[in-house]
Design a protein around this motif. Structure first.
Motif, PDB file in Angstrom:
ATOM      1  N   LYS A   4       0.811  -1.235   0.000  1.00 56.93           N
ATOM      2  CA  LYS A   4       0.000   0.000   0.000  1.00 56.93           C
ATOM      3  C   LYS A   4       0.837   1.274   0.000  1.00 56.93           C
ATOM      4  O   LYS A   4       0.380   2.332   0.414  1.00 56.93           O
ATOM      5  N   THR A   5       2.081   1.173  -0.487  1.00 59.33           N
ATOM      6  CA  THR A   5       2.950   2.349  -0.579  1.00 59.33           C
ATOM      7  C   THR A   5       3.668   2.374  -1.921  1.00 59.33           C
ATOM      8  O   THR A   5       3.743   1.367  -2.629  1.00 59.33           O
ATOM      9  N   VAL A   6       4.195   3.569  -2.238  1.00 56.05           N
ATOM     10  CA  VAL A   6       5.195   3.713  -3.292  1.00 56.05           C
ATOM     11  C   VAL A   6       6.424   4.332  -2.645  1.00 56.05           C
ATOM     12  O   VAL A   6       6.355   5.435  -2.094  1.00 56.05           O
ATOM     13  N   GLN A   7       7.515   3.607  -2.684  1.00 57.73           N
ATOM     14  CA  GLN A   7       8.772   4.105  -2.123  1.00 57.73           C
ATOM     15  C   GLN A   7       9.621   4.691  -3.249  1.00 57.73           C
ATOM     16  O   GLN A   7       9.670   4.137  -4.356  1.00 57.73           O
ATOM     17  N   MET A   8      10.298   5.794  -2.971  1.00 57.62           N
ATOM     18  CA  MET A   8      11.153   6.441  -3.962  1.00 57.62           C
ATOM     19  C   MET A   8      12.581   6.495  -3.451  1.00 57.62           C
ATOM     20  O   MET A   8      12.845   7.011  -2.357  1.00 57.62           O
ATOM     21  N   TRP A   9      13.487   5.941  -4.268  1.00 50.87           N
ATOM     22  CA  TRP A   9      14.874   5.771  -3.880  1.00 50.87           C
ATOM     23  C   TRP A   9      15.776   6.598  -4.784  1.00 50.87           C
ATOM     24  O   TRP A   9      15.518   6.760  -5.978  1.00 50.87           O
ATOM     25  N   SER A  10      16.870   7.073  -4.231  1.00 53.57           N
ATOM     26  CA  SER A  10      17.896   7.744  -5.019  1.00 53.57           C
ATOM     27  C   SER A  10      18.682   6.678  -5.784  1.00 53.57           C
ATOM     28  O   SER A  10      19.156   5.708  -5.193  1.00 53.57           O
ATOM     29  N   THR A  11      18.802   6.835  -7.090  1.00 51.85           N
ATOM     30  CA  THR A  11      19.534   5.842  -7.874  1.00 51.85           C
ATOM     31  C   THR A  11      21.046   5.972  -7.708  1.00 51.85           C
ATOM     32  O   THR A  11      21.787   5.030  -7.988  1.00 51.85           O
ATOM     33  N   SER A  12      21.502   7.129  -7.236  1.00 50.65           N
ATOM     34  CA  SER A  12      22.945   7.337  -7.095  1.00 50.65           C
ATOM     35  C   SER A  12      23.523   6.598  -5.895  1.00 50.65           C
ATOM     36  O   SER A  12      24.631   6.057  -5.961  1.00 50.65           O
ATOM     37  N   ASP A  13      22.767   6.567  -4.780  1.00 48.80           N
ATOM     38  CA  ASP A  13      23.302   5.923  -3.576  1.00 48.80           C
ATOM     39  C   ASP A  13      22.354   4.911  -2.941  1.00 48.80           C
ATOM     40  O   ASP A  13      22.683   4.298  -1.928  1.00 48.80           O
ATOM     41  N   GLY A  14      21.155   4.720  -3.538  1.00 44.66           N
ATOM     42  CA  GLY A  14      20.225   3.736  -3.004  1.00 44.66           C
ATOM     43  C   GLY A  14      19.546   4.147  -1.715  1.00 44.66           C
ATOM     44  O   GLY A  14      18.970   3.302  -1.020  1.00 44.66           O
ATOM     45  N   GLU A  15      19.565   5.435  -1.398  1.00 47.71           N
ATOM     46  CA  GLU A  15      18.931   5.910  -0.176  1.00 47.71           C
ATOM     47  C   GLU A  15      17.445   6.166  -0.412  1.00 47.71           C
ATOM     48  O   GLU A  15      17.041   6.655  -1.466  1.00 47.71           O
ATOM     49  N   LEU A  16      16.613   5.828   0.600  1.00 48.78           N
ATOM     50  CA  LEU A  16      15.185   6.083   0.524  1.00 48.78           C
ATOM     51  C   LEU A  16      14.920   7.579   0.679  1.00 48.78           C
ATOM     52  O   LEU A  16      15.302   8.185   1.678  1.00 48.78           O
ATOM     53  N   ILE A  17      14.281   8.186  -0.316  1.00 51.93           N
ATOM     54  CA  ILE A  17      14.019   9.631  -0.301  1.00 51.93           C
ATOM     55  C   ILE A  17      12.687   9.939   0.373  1.00 51.93           C
ATOM     56  O   ILE A  17      12.600  10.769   1.269  1.00 51.93           O
ATOM     57  N   GLN A  18      11.631   9.256  -0.059  1.00 49.95           N
ATOM     58  CA  GLN A  18      10.304   9.494   0.509  1.00 49.95           C
ATOM     59  C   GLN A  18       9.392   8.315   0.192  1.00 49.95           C
ATOM     60  O   GLN A  18       9.673   7.505  -0.683  1.00 49.95           O
ATOM     61  N   THR A  19       8.306   8.240   0.950  1.00 50.17           N
ATOM     62  CA  THR A  19       7.337   7.154   0.790  1.00 50.17           C
ATOM     63  C   THR A  19       5.941   7.737   0.649  1.00 50.17           C
ATOM     64  O   THR A  19       5.528   8.576   1.460  1.00 50.17           O
ATOM     65  N   LEU A  20       5.232   7.296  -0.379  1.00 53.23           N
ATOM     66  CA  LEU A  20       3.855   7.718  -0.606  1.00 53.23           C
ATOM     67  C   LEU A  20       2.926   6.653  -0.047  1.00 53.23           C
ATOM     68  O   LEU A  20       2.987   5.495  -0.454  1.00 53.23           O
ATOM     69  N   ASP A  21       2.069   7.050   0.904  1.00 52.04           N
ATOM     70  CA  ASP A  21       1.088   6.140   1.495  1.00 52.04           C
ATOM     71  C   ASP A  21      -0.206   6.248   0.694  1.00 52.04           C
ATOM     72  O   ASP A  21      -0.778   7.324   0.566  1.00 52.04           O
ATOM     73  N   LEU A  22      -0.661   5.103   0.148  1.00 49.74           N
ATOM     74  CA  LEU A  22      -1.854   5.115  -0.702  1.00 49.74           C
ATOM     75  C   LEU A  22      -3.144   4.888   0.066  1.00 49.74           C
ATOM     76  O   LEU A  22      -4.187   4.619  -0.528  1.00 49.74           O
ATOM     77  N   GLY A  23      -3.107   4.964   1.378  1.00 46.78           N
ATOM     78  CA  GLY A  23      -4.331   4.954   2.165  1.00 46.78           C
ATOM     79  C   GLY A  23      -5.064   3.639   2.225  1.00 46.78           C
ATOM     80  O   GLY A  23      -6.294   3.605   2.153  1.00 46.78           O
ATOM     81  N   GLY A  24      -4.325   2.556   2.317  1.00 43.53           N
ATOM     82  CA  GLY A  24      -4.982   1.280   2.558  1.00 43.53           C
ATOM     83  C   GLY A  24      -5.201   0.409   1.350  1.00 43.53           C
ATOM     84  O   GLY A  24      -5.795  -0.672   1.470  1.00 43.53           O
ATOM     85  N   PHE A  25      -4.750   0.820   0.162  1.00 39.12           N
ATOM     86  CA  PHE A  25      -4.956   0.017  -1.039  1.00 39.12           C
ATOM     87  C   PHE A  25      -3.617  -0.315  -1.682  1.00 39.12           C
ATOM     88  O   PHE A  25      -2.769   0.558  -1.879  1.00 39.12           O
ATOM     89  N   GLY A  26      -3.432  -1.600  -2.004  1.00 42.33           N
ATOM     90  CA  GLY A  26      -2.194  -2.048  -2.617  1.00 42.33           C
ATOM     91  C   GLY A  26      -1.994  -1.461  -4.005  1.00 42.33           C
ATOM     92  O   GLY A  26      -2.948  -1.136  -4.707  1.00 42.33           O
ATOM     93  N   VAL A  27      -0.711  -1.326  -4.394  1.00 42.25           N
ATOM     94  CA  VAL A  27      -0.340  -0.768  -5.702  1.00 42.25           C
ATOM     95  C   VAL A  27       0.092  -1.910  -6.609  1.00 42.25           C
ATOM     96  O   VAL A  27       1.010  -2.655  -6.281  1.00 42.25           O
ATOM     97  N   LEU A  28      -0.566  -2.023  -7.773  1.00 41.07           N
ATOM     98  CA  LEU A  28      -0.227  -3.077  -8.730  1.00 41.07           C
ATOM     99  C   LEU A  28       0.487  -2.562  -9.966  1.00 41.07           C
ATOM    100  O   LEU A  28       1.009  -3.352 -10.753  1.00 41.07           O
TER     101      LEU A  28
END
Length: 408
Positions: free
Chosen positions: A153-177
């Motif tokens: 139920k989230t979308v995580q966004m990562w930096s491609t340069s160092d693999g660090e987690l930048i931010q997470t989008l919470d979709l409010g209870g529904f899975g992302v396909l």
């Protein structure tokens, strides 16, 4: 200078007369194991004969290219078919892959890990643990961010340069396909389990719009290259096309009848390439409201589609363990890439269009050349012949072969 390469002779089965057609079945009375073994041997022999025919064609084409060499300063570069590099890096099936840059690829598997893999030196650069369940990957156009949507139920966004987690989008209870990013990199679309699509500003994570797209889960998304239109595919077997920036429904179809696996919205903003639980790929037109072309060649369901950067070629990955490359305008198959051990769950073109990256059901990633000339077996057959015939043969690190005339 003349290069002599022996021909591979193919034998044909002798014609059968009417009496032979009436002979008793030689398998009658045999046990199941023996019959299966004989059938397997027959299939293996047929496959070897077909492979020999393909090898002959490749040798002939190689000879044609070599005949054009005029002097030692000229050379041809030959790419080997089959994956240039492959590696099992996941414990479970891979669900999605993406190019991060020209030399690094990302893959996510059912083992809930994202691996950054460099196929040029065959090393895993970084591993992100416990990141996503049944993740779907997409990178921003500038390749600076990697987004991973998940059934958690989230979308995580990562930096491609160092693999660090930048931010997470919470979709409010529904899975992302499914996930997709607008061509200008400003907006991300998330296809949700409840049939909705959410459009989100990538920088602020504010919701631009959320709307009902399908009766079932949204399994596929695609922006057109212009960014003016947007296609969605659902588990309910329907495809819908929307006008942006404010999503307005243009047209839709429910004629596919099976879950949609992958979509590509074409540059005309009206044509959609559709892969669903079927061996055919269809082109559907929003103006004509009908199928206007079909790509036929796979023997199993097609799971993934990817379009080349110049928008001329389509790559498709299938349950039949192959990747096929098609000419989009003519619907003609250009090439079949074989040598994979499992079904192709996802495939993506590189930025320059020269390579493909795939992930399969066995947890294996593979790096392929698009313009393939010969197999490793063909090269093994002709390499000494080339050297004896006055050619230099040099294998490169990127799994190509450079052939030139030898200097006297």
């Amino acid at each position: 200078m003349t290069l002599k390469i022996g021909l591979i002779c193919m034998s044909e089965d002798p014609p059968q007369d009417e009496e032979s057609e009436n002979l008793p079945n030689p398998f009658a009375g045999l046990s199941g194991d023996i019959k299966e073994r004989i059938e397997e041997e027959k299939k293996s022999a047929a496959h070897d004969e077909q492979q020999a025919a393909l090898d002959f064609i490749r040798i002939f084409r190689l000879k044609e290219r070599l005949s054009a060499l005029q002097g030692p300063n000229e050379q041809i570069e030959v790419m080997l078919s089959g994956p240039l590099v492959s590696k099992t890096i996941h414990k479970d099936p891979i669900t999605s892959v993406s190019f991060i840059d020209d030399s690094i690829c990302a893959s996510v598997g059912m083992d809930q890990r994202i691996h950054f893999w460099n196929p040029l030196d065959d090393t895993v650069v970084k591993t992100l643990d416990q990141t996503a369940y049944k993740g779907q990957l997409v990178t921003t156009p500038d390749r600076s961010l990697l987004a991973c949507g998940s059934l958690d139920k989230t979308v995580q966004m990562w930096s491609t340069s160092d693999g660090e987690l930048i931010q997470t989008l919470d979709l409010g209870g529904f899975g992302v396909l499914s996930v997709a990013i607008h061509p200008d990199g400003s907006m991300m679309a998330s296809g949700l389990y409840n049939g909705n699509v959410r459009l989100t500003d990538i920088q602020t994570l504010e919701t631009h719009a959320e709307f009902r797209a399908h009766e079932g889960a949204v399994t596929a998304l695609s922006f057109s290259s212009t960014g003016n239109t947007f296609a969605t595919g659902g588990e309910d077997g329907s495809v819908n096309v929307w006008k942006l920036p404010d999503p307005t429904h243009i047209a839709g179809s429910s004629e596919f009848g099976k879950p949609i696996n992958s979509l590509v919205m074409l540059d005309d903003d009206r044509s959609v390439l559709v892969a669903f639980d079927h061996k055919l790929i269809h082109q559907w037109n929003t103006h004509e409201r009908e199928i206007t072309g079909t790509f036929s060649g796979h023997s199993g369901e097609v799971y993934s589609l990817s379009i080349s950067p110049d928008r001329t070629l389509l790559a498709s990955g299938s349950k039949d363990n192959t990747i096929r490359i098609w000419d989009i305008d003519s619907f003609i198959e250009r090439k079949t890439l074989r040598g994979n051990r499992g079904r192709i769950n996802d495939v993506r073109f590189s930025n320059d269009g020269d390579y493909l990256f795939s992930g399969n059901s066995e947890g294996e990633v593979a790096y392929w050349g698009v313009q393939l000339d010969v197999t490793q077996r063909v090269l093994d057959i002709v390499e000494q012949m080339l050297i004896d015939g006055g050619f230099n043969v040099r294998r490169t690190r990127k799994q190509t072969v450079l052939i030139s005339l030898a200097t006297n």
